[in-house]
Write an enzyme that holds these catalytic residues in place. Structure first.
Site, PDB file in Angstrom:
ATOM      1  N   ASN A  42       0.783  -0.898  -0.412  1.00  0.00           N
ATOM      2  CA  ASN A  42       0.127   0.062  -0.466  1.00  0.00           C
ATOM      3  C   ASN A  42       1.023   1.320  -0.131  1.00  0.00           C
ATOM      4  O   ASN A  42       0.289   2.387  -0.232  1.00  0.00           O
ATOM      5  CB  ASN A  42      -0.869  -0.135   1.319  1.00  0.00           C
ATOM      6  CG  ASN A  42      -1.552   1.355   1.551  1.00  0.00           C
ATOM      7  OD1 ASN A  42      -1.951   1.741   1.010  1.00  0.00           O
ATOM      8  ND2 ASN A  42      -0.765   1.993   2.010  1.00  0.00           N
TER       9      ASN A  42
ATOM     10  N   SER B  97      -4.174   2.653  -8.651  1.00  0.00           N
ATOM     11  CA  SER B  97      -5.375   3.771  -8.425  1.00  0.00           C
ATOM     12  C   SER B  97      -5.435   3.947  -9.888  1.00  0.00           C
ATOM     13  O   SER B  97      -5.351   3.524 -10.924  1.00  0.00           O
ATOM     14  CB  SER B  97      -3.573   5.371  -8.499  1.00  0.00           C
ATOM     15  OG  SER B  97      -5.223   6.236  -9.195  1.00  0.00           O
TER      16      SER B  97
ATOM     17  N   TYR C   5       3.690   9.589 -11.634  1.00  0.00           N
ATOM     18  CA  TYR C   5       2.802   8.649 -10.279  1.00  0.00           C
ATOM     19  C   TYR C   5       2.051   7.839 -11.646  1.00  0.00           C
ATOM     20  O   TYR C   5       1.287   6.271 -11.295  1.00  0.00           O
ATOM     21  CB  TYR C   5       1.789   9.952  -9.311  1.00  0.00           C
ATOM     22  CG  TYR C   5       1.476   8.329  -8.754  1.00  0.00           C
ATOM     23  CD1 TYR C   5       1.307   8.785  -7.308  1.00  0.00           C
ATOM     24  CD2 TYR C   5      -0.550   9.038  -9.335  1.00  0.00           C
ATOM     25  CE1 TYR C   5       0.638   7.772  -6.444  1.00  0.00           C
ATOM     26  CE2 TYR C   5      -1.599   8.485  -8.375  1.00  0.00           C
ATOM     27  CZ  TYR C   5      -1.112   7.457  -7.026  1.00  0.00           C
ATOM     28  OH  TYR C   5      -1.875   7.292  -5.796  1.00  0.00           O
ATOM     29  N   ALA C   6       1.169   8.080 -12.424  1.00  0.00           N
ATOM     30  CA  ALA C   6       0.779   7.145 -13.050  1.00  0.00           C
ATOM     31  C   ALA C   6       1.071   6.627 -13.477  1.00  0.00           C
ATOM     32  O   ALA C   6       0.214   5.371 -13.811  1.00  0.00           O
ATOM     33  CB  ALA C   6      -0.261   7.904 -14.424  1.00  0.00           C
ATOM     34  N   ALA C   7       2.515   6.642 -14.532  1.00  0.00           N
ATOM     35  CA  ALA C   7       2.993   5.558 -14.837  1.00  0.00           C
ATOM     36  C   ALA C   7       3.674   4.183 -13.437  1.00  0.00           C
ATOM     37  O   ALA C   7       3.545   3.147 -13.779  1.00  0.00           O
ATOM     38  CB  ALA C   7       4.564   6.050 -14.810  1.00  0.00           C
ATOM     39  N   SER C   8       3.547   4.469 -12.637  1.00  0.00           N
ATOM     40  CA  SER C   8       4.233   4.091 -11.721  1.00  0.00           C
ATOM     41  C   SER C   8       3.043   2.723 -11.098  1.00  0.00           C
ATOM     42  O   SER C   8       3.287   1.707 -10.979  1.00  0.00           O
ATOM     43  CB  SER C   8       4.495   4.334  -9.636  1.00  0.00           C
ATOM     44  OG  SER C   8       3.160   5.202  -9.210  1.00  0.00           O
ATOM     45  N   LYS C   9       1.868   3.135 -11.435  1.00  0.00           N
ATOM     46  CA  LYS C   9       0.335   2.226 -10.701  1.00  0.00           C
ATOM     47  C   LYS C   9      -0.405   1.537 -11.953  1.00  0.00           C
ATOM     48  O   LYS C   9      -0.520   0.716 -11.315  1.00  0.00           O
ATOM     49  CB  LYS C   9      -0.609   4.192 -10.643  1.00  0.00           C
ATOM     50  CG  LYS C   9      -0.641   4.403  -9.690  1.00  0.00           C
ATOM     51  CD  LYS C   9      -0.470   3.203  -8.045  1.00  0.00           C
ATOM     52  CE  LYS C   9      -0.447   4.293  -6.504  1.00  0.00           C
ATOM     53  NZ  LYS C   9       0.633   3.075  -5.923  1.00  0.00           N
TER      54      LYS C   9
ATOM     55  N   ILE D  22     -10.114   8.922  -3.053  1.00  0.00           N
ATOM     56  CA  ILE D  22     -10.216   8.687  -1.574  1.00  0.00           C
ATOM     57  C   ILE D  22     -10.120   9.837  -0.330  1.00  0.00           C
ATOM     58  O   ILE D  22      -9.010  11.002  -0.917  1.00  0.00           O
ATOM     59  CB  ILE D  22      -9.385   7.471  -1.221  1.00  0.00           C
ATOM     60  CG1 ILE D  22     -10.139   6.786  -2.025  1.00  0.00           C
ATOM     61  CG2 ILE D  22      -9.822   6.751   0.375  1.00  0.00           C
ATOM     62  CD1 ILE D  22     -11.442   6.148  -2.424  1.00  0.00           C
TER      63      ILE D  22
HETATM   64  P1  NAP Z   1      -0.675   8.902   2.096  1.00  0.00           P
HETATM   65  O1  NAP Z   1      -2.131   8.767   3.264  1.00  0.00           O
HETATM   66  O2  NAP Z   1      -0.040   9.769   2.247  1.00  0.00           O
HETATM   67  O3  NAP Z   1      -0.159   7.562   3.218  1.00  0.00           O
HETATM   68  C1  NAP Z   1       1.107   6.880   2.356  1.00  0.00           C
HETATM   69  C2  NAP Z   1       1.935   5.423   3.949  1.00  0.00           C
HETATM   70  O4  NAP Z   1       2.463   5.049   2.700  1.00  0.00           O
HETATM   71  C3  NAP Z   1       2.078   6.757   5.149  1.00  0.00           C
HETATM   72  O5  NAP Z   1       1.533   5.380   6.106  1.00  0.00           O
HETATM   73  C4  NAP Z   1       3.560   6.278   4.953  1.00  0.00           C
HETATM   74  O6  NAP Z   1       3.980   6.234   5.596  1.00  0.00           O
HETATM   75  C5  NAP Z   1       4.313   5.015   3.623  1.00  0.00           C
HETATM   76  N1  NAP Z   1       5.574   5.632   3.107  1.00  0.00           N
HETATM   77  C6  NAP Z   1       5.615   6.284   2.048  1.00  0.00           C
HETATM   78  N2  NAP Z   1       6.688   6.171   1.423  1.00  0.00           N
HETATM   79  C7  NAP Z   1       7.325   4.996   1.753  1.00  0.00           C
HETATM   80  C8  NAP Z   1       8.227   4.761   2.451  1.00  0.00           C
HETATM   81  N3  NAP Z   1       9.588   4.849   1.582  1.00  0.00           N
HETATM   82  N4  NAP Z   1       8.649   2.905   2.718  1.00  0.00           N
HETATM   83  C9  NAP Z   1       7.857   3.103   3.561  1.00  0.00           C
HETATM   84  N5  NAP Z   1       6.537   3.145   3.646  1.00  0.00           N
HETATM   85  C10 NAP Z   1       6.049   4.779   2.732  1.00  0.00           C
HETATM   86  O7  NAP Z   1      -1.534   7.699   1.252  1.00  0.00           O
HETATM   87  P2  NAP Z   1      -3.002   7.330   1.157  1.00  0.00           P
HETATM   88  O8  NAP Z   1      -3.735   8.048   0.723  1.00  0.00           O
HETATM   89  O9  NAP Z   1      -3.244   6.355   2.166  1.00  0.00           O
HETATM   90  O10 NAP Z   1      -2.599   6.126  -0.108  1.00  0.00           O
HETATM   91  C11 NAP Z   1      -2.045   5.120   0.249  1.00  0.00           C
HETATM   92  C12 NAP Z   1      -2.028   4.001  -1.790  1.00  0.00           C
HETATM   93  O11 NAP Z   1      -3.365   3.992  -2.196  1.00  0.00           O
HETATM   94  C13 NAP Z   1      -0.956   4.697  -1.930  1.00  0.00           C
HETATM   95  O12 NAP Z   1      -0.591   3.486  -2.705  1.00  0.00           O
HETATM   96  C14 NAP Z   1      -2.125   5.422  -3.365  1.00  0.00           C
HETATM   97  O13 NAP Z   1      -0.769   5.798  -3.924  1.00  0.00           O
HETATM   98  C15 NAP Z   1      -2.888   4.745  -3.394  1.00  0.00           C
HETATM   99  N6  NAP Z   1      -4.309   5.496  -3.769  1.00  0.00           N
HETATM  100  C16 NAP Z   1      -5.018   6.089  -2.968  1.00  0.00           C
HETATM  101  C17 NAP Z   1      -5.889   7.201  -3.184  1.00  0.00           C
HETATM  102  C18 NAP Z   1      -6.304   8.219  -2.532  1.00  0.00           C
HETATM  103  O14 NAP Z   1      -7.102   8.708  -2.856  1.00  0.00           O
HETATM  104  N7  NAP Z   1      -5.736   8.577  -1.075  1.00  0.00           N
HETATM  105  C19 NAP Z   1      -6.073   7.444  -4.772  1.00  0.00           C
HETATM  106  C20 NAP Z   1      -5.405   6.367  -5.160  1.00  0.00           C
HETATM  107  C21 NAP Z   1      -4.201   5.149  -4.934  1.00  0.00           C
HETATM  108  P3  NAP Z   1       4.998   7.467   6.823  1.00  0.00           P
HETATM  109  O15 NAP Z   1       5.473   8.875   6.013  1.00  0.00           O
HETATM  110  O16 NAP Z   1       4.175   7.558   8.341  1.00  0.00           O
HETATM  111  O17 NAP Z   1       6.730   6.545   6.694  1.00  0.00           O
END
Ligand code: NAP
Length: 247
Positions: free
Chosen positions: A90, A142, A155-159, A188
């Site tokens: 995640n 995503s 970001y889009a390329a990674s996803k 979200i």
């Molecule tokens: P978020 O609130 O920014 O949380 C990101 C999490 O990833 C945090 O726990 C952070 O921990 C951890 N993290 C970041 N870099 C890291 C690293 N190098 N090593 C280990 N942990 C790391 O993100 P979110 O919105 O919950 O999104 C979670 C996932 O869903 C992501 O992959 C995101 O791309 C995907 N997503 C989110 C949305 C959305 O609308 N929110 C939509 C589509 C997809 P610390 O910073 O505390 O270390």
């Protein structure tokens, strides 16, 4: 309870979607190992919630984009847990900007953490799952990985990469009892989306057929389904959780 007796590793469990997936997994009876780059309040809350529920929460600290750190922290966690039955990749970051002025560092960081990090963690955890002929891996993609988004080429390329990775790994492991699926959330509400300017948020919301953002629980519930024995014939799939946006 849907996940009783299961052990789960969730990356990015300190906040947002990852923390809610951890909370829901604990509620369903799983013992959870949650990883982030630094200790967090979220982890403390999850540990006391797990205690209340009679299971366990263990905080792991590592940067998933650092191969050496992943090797030592995740290998140790596999030993300590006796092996994971569920892995949720995640953790993810954004470094948005228009392509023509994007710094190479911002491109590389997003690919290294979102895509390479997913590969590094899965490589260690899946090797053990394959030995045991059981496991469910859930990768966070995503809607942007499916449809693209201006200002987010990295970001889009990674996803999008995560989708190819998910389908390919699923084909490698399907005969060995390990399922691999992806979740593709739309918009979200989390800290990641809080930084989007209000005007841009309005445009996004207008484009969602359900006319609202999704909640972390709506994403976590899909993760519970994919992690559980309710989805034993589902692999190599991408489940959109987007209020109809990706249709
Ligand atoms: P978020 O609130 O920014 O949380 C990101 C999490 O990833 C945090 O726990 C952070 O921990 C951890 N993290 C970041 N870099 C890291 C690293 N190098 N090593 C280990 N942990 C790391 O993100 P979110 O919105 O919950 O999104 C979670 C996932 O869903 C992501 O992959 C995101 O791309 C995907 N997503 C989110 C949305 C959305 O609308 N929110 C939509 C589509 C997809 P610390 O910073 O505390 O270390």
């Amino acid at each position: 309870m849907l996940l009783e007796g299961k052990t789960a590793l969730i990356t990015g469990a300190s906040r947002g979607i990852g923390r809610e997936i951890a909370r829901r997994f604990i509620e369903e009876g799983a013992e959870v190992w949650g990883l982030a780059t630094k200790p967090s309040e979220g982890a403390k809350e999850l540990a006391s919630f797990a205690e209340q529920k009679g299971t366990g929460y263990h905080e792991l600290i590592a940067d998933i984009g650092d191969a050496g750190m992943v090797q030592s922290v995740i290998s140790q966690a596999v030993k300590d847990s006796g092996g994971f039955s569920i892995l949720v990749n995640n953790a993810g970051i954004t470094r948005d900007g228009l392509s023509f002025r994007m710094k190479l560092e911002d491109w590389n960081d997003v690919l290294r953490i979102n895509l390479t990090g997913t590969f590094l963690v899965s490589q260690i955890v899946s090797a053990d799952m394959i030995r045991k002929r059981a496991g469910s891996i859930i990768n966070l993609s995503s809607i942007v990985g499916l449809h693209g988004q201006g200002g987010q080429v990295n970001y889009a390329a990674s996803k999008a990469g995560i989708i190819g990775y998910t389908k390919s790994l699923a084909k490698e492991t399907a005969g060995r009892g390990v399922r691999v699926n992806a979740i593709a959330p739309g918009f979200i509400i989390t800290e990641m989306t809080e930084v989007i300017p209000e005007e841009a948020k309005k445009v996004w919301l207008e484009s969602i057929p359900m006319k609202r953002a999704g909640t972390v629980t709506e994403v976590a519930d899909a993760a519970v389904f994919l992690a559980s024995d309710l989805s034993t014939y589902i692999t190599a799939q991408v489940i959109g959780i987007d209020g109809g946006m990706g249709a």
